[in-house]
Design a protein around this motif. Structure first.
Motif: not given
Ligand SMILES: Nc1nc2c(ncn2[C@@H]2O[C@H](COP(=O)(O)OP(=O)(O)OP(=O)(O)O)[C@@H](O)[C@H]2O)c(=O)[nH]1
Ligand SMILES: [Mg+2]
Length: 323
Positions: A151-153, A168-170, A175-179, A184-192
């Motif tokens: 769960v993404g907390v 894989l980041v969903l 909820m999830g426009d680029g900015i 949220a720092g998820i751009l760094e962690i996702g491979d897909v």
């Protein structure tokens, strides 16, 4: 309660992929049972074959639904798949529910799928110790793919990176426009990246934003991984094969570039230091209970000893001192 464990039989049956044995082994991980040391020793040589995929994203974004469809897609590709549901915030509810749901809908009677949730029973080290061990069990049981769902907390999103070969980041429209994603720092962690609920308004904008943000942060090194953004809708049944292709393609890239070994070495390092720290804490706890820590503390209060010297004495008495 410590029950007797017939380690050789359990190991043999786990390696043979027998669900009952796998379940028992993961339960021993849950409990941090004393037999684990022997089990891990016996399984060690049989690990490394599984592709570990982490799936994360905000609550309600569609992680369970997406896991379901990825499992189905990988089954069509004749992969054996295990799902480990990890919910650091509520170990006894969310994860278990998710596990049951998948078991009911997709995996009933299919020996190529195994679903299990992981609890934290408050043992020292918590999930940082037990999650890698549970992955090892499933890996040694011969699954081609182990999907770890969190769960993404906050911290758990970052933690998943340390467990997975592929993260894989969903996201979902709105909820999830680029900015927002960048914040949220998820751009760094996702491979897909998967933009789910693409049947909803705003999906195209979210995909476009995300691609833009990713490109801006992307290196231009030849042979680098270009992180895909897949548009998917569980409702319409779209994007499933593309998602499976993306994670499979990432594994191929990892292996081809040597990144797989680097990531796994980092992961094993985290696992080893996590275990060492847990053991150190346990030994210090023993010294506390035995009275030698309180005795040192009393000397600190009396001004007879400074805290650094007291810490040195404590470490020396468990053989961990540096002198
Ligand atoms: N419209 C639409 N709804 C979807 C889609 N995927 C999932 N949902 C719905 O979104 C809700 C949440 O889906 P889940 O798969 O349970 O999401 P989750 O991320 O696992 O949720 P938590 O485990 O509670 O964090 C459910 O009602 C799904 O039916 C989709 O592609 N389109
Ligand atoms: Mg869920």
């Amino acid at each position: 309660m410590i029950r007797h464990v017939d380690v050789p039989v359990l190991v043999e049956q786990t390696r043979a992929g027998m669900p009952r044995a796998i379940g028992r082994a993961v339960s021993l991980v849950d409990d941090q049972h004393p037999a684990l040391r022997e089990i891990m020793a016996a399984l060690a040589a049989h690990t490394g074959g599984a592709h570990v995929i982490g799936i994360t994203g905000a609550p309600g974004v569609g992680k369970s639904t997406t896991t379901n469809s990825i499992v189905a897609a990988l089954r069509r590709r004749e992969k054996r798949v295990a799902v480990l549901a990890v919910d650091p915030s509520s170990p006894f509810s969310g994860g278990a529910l998710l596990g049951d749901r998948i078991r009911m809908e997709e995996a009933a009677g299919d020996p190529g799928v195994y679903v299990r949730s992981l609890a934290t029973r408050g043992h020292l080290g918590g999930l940082s110790v037990s999650a890698p061990q549970a992955i090892r069990v499933l890996d040694a049981a011969g699954f081609d793919v182990v999907i770890v769902e969190t769960v993404g907390v906050g911290q758990s999103e970052v933690d998943i990176v340390r467990l997975a070969d592929t993260t894989l980041v969903l996201l979902a429209p709105g909820m999830g426009d680029g900015i927002q994603a960048a914040k949220a720092g998820i751009l760094e962690i996702g491979d897909v990246f998967v933009v789910n609920k693409a049947d909803r308004a705003g999906a195209d904008a979210t995909v476009r934003d995300l691609r833009h943000m990713i490109q801006m942060g992307e290196g231009t090194a030849p042979g680098g991984w270009r992180r895909p953004v897949v548009r998917a809708s569980a409702l319409e049944g779209t994007g499933v094969e593309e998602t499976a292709d993306a994670v499979t393609g990432h594994l191929e890239w990892l292996a081809r570039t040597g990144t797989l070994r680097r990531r796994r070495t980092k992961r094993a390092g985290d696992e080893v230091s996590g275990l060492a720290l847990a053991q150190l804490r346990a030994r210090i706890g023993d010294l506390d209970a035995a009275g030698s820590l309180p005795a040192l503390a009393a000397r600190v209060v009396d001004g007879a000893l400074d805290p650094y010297a007291a810490a040195d004495e404590l470490l020396a008495s468990i053989g961990a001192g540096t002198g």
